[in-house]
Design a protein around this motif. Structure first.
Motif, PDB file in Angstrom:
ATOM      1  N   LEU A 127      -8.525 -86.792  47.560  1.00  0.00           N
ATOM      2  CA  LEU A 127      -8.255 -85.412  47.824  1.00  0.00           C
ATOM      3  C   LEU A 127      -8.343 -84.613  46.417  1.00  0.00           C
TER       4      LEU A 127
ATOM      5  N   ILE B 294      -8.494 -76.973  52.701  1.00  0.00           N
ATOM      6  CA  ILE B 294      -7.466 -78.002  52.262  1.00  0.00           C
ATOM      7  C   ILE B 294      -5.756 -78.149  52.597  1.00  0.00           C
TER       8      ILE B 294
ATOM      9  N   THR C 162      -3.802 -81.618  42.502  1.00  0.00           N
ATOM     10  CA  THR C 162      -3.951 -82.685  43.867  1.00  0.00           C
ATOM     11  C   THR C 162      -3.166 -82.712  43.927  1.00  0.00           C
TER      12      THR C 162
ATOM     13  N   GLU D 242      -0.554 -82.510  46.926  1.00  0.00           N
ATOM     14  CA  GLU D 242      -0.322 -83.150  48.194  1.00  0.00           C
ATOM     15  C   GLU D 242       1.305 -82.982  48.216  1.00  0.00           C
TER      16      GLU D 242
END
Length: 257
Positions: free
Chosen positions: A197, A220, A247, A251
């Motif tokens: 990612l 994303i 990131t 996530e």
């Protein structure tokens, strides 16, 4: 004598002083093996053989391979005829290595992406690149040349721009100056986030670098909340650590949405 081939991007270094400076920049700590990429006519090779490690070379040009075989007896069983971009280091080396070379301009970025694939093996890289590429790799956030390669390499390696090399020291002379940089793998080179990612965010962000991350990362982020201030920034404003933070943030938001 080996003929420089344009399709291979060959520009042979002919200045011994510059060659010594490049070789001396290689510290080679904690490695027994060094791999020279694109040995060409052996200007670096000759000096590298005097250093206290096992030298191997990988060369795709058959004419150069023959030249090296005929002129460097000590290298006979350590000349690999092949393409570094396709070569599996793990099939040949079973320990940590360092890499050095006067890298062909046309594949220098690809060489570094390949280095990343074997970062668990490659502790150090000393390389000569086109000057603007060398500057890009070593550039810091906020610089207009700071980009994908800058972030990805700096995530795993400490990078130092060493010196600039003039066009006149090559045969044939290139149309641009060159730059020599040293990359030393970080002591802790495992980044604290989802590696896949992380790379996806970097590439997607810089592919639309004029947009804020809120807009460039929509594919994303989807419908998750992007009100955090970091999404107001553009990719060139973020350090490696901030990309790691971003990131993990994305996530976590995806996981809990």
């Amino acid at each position: 004598m080996v003929r420089p081939k344009k399709y291979l991007g060959q520009h042979f270094l002919k200045d011994k002083k510059i060659a010594y400076n490049i070789v001396n920049a290689l510290e080679g700590n904690d490695v027994a093996d060094v791999l020279e990429i694109g040995a060409g006519t052996g200007v670096l090779t000759e000096i590298l053989l005097k250093r206290d490690f096992r030298l191997y070379t990988i060369e795709v040009d058959k004419e150069s391979v023959i030249f090296l075989q005929n002129n460097f007896i000590d290298l006979q069983d350590k000349i690999i005829e092949g393409d570094f971009l396709k070569f599996d280091l793990k099939s040949y080396f079973d320990s940590q290595i360092a890499v050095i070379g006067n890298f062909p301009y046309n594949i220098s970025s690809q060489i570094l992406f390949r280095v990343l694939e074997f970062k668990e093996m490659i502790t150090e890289v000393v390389g000569m690149f086109q000057k603007e590429v060398a500057e890009r790799i070593a550039s810091k956030p906020g610089n207009k040349v700071y980009g994908i390669l800058s972030v990805l390499m700096q995530a795993y390696y400490d990078i130092e721009y060493l010196f600039t090399v003039d066009e006149s020291v090559f045969y044939p002379p290139p149309k641009v100056k060159s730059g020599v940089i040293r990359l030393k793998r970080k002591e802790n080179y495992v980044i604290d986030c989802n590696d896949k990612l992380f790379k996806q965010i970097i590439k997607m962000g810089f592919n639309q670098r004029r947009k804020t991350l809120r807009n460039s990362l929509k594919q994303i982020t989807g419908n998750i909340d992007t009100s955090d201030l970091i999404f107001n920034k553009r990719p060139e404003q973020l350090s490696v650590n901030e990309f790691v933070f971003l990131t993990n943030l994305i996530e976590e938001k995806i996981r809990t949405s």
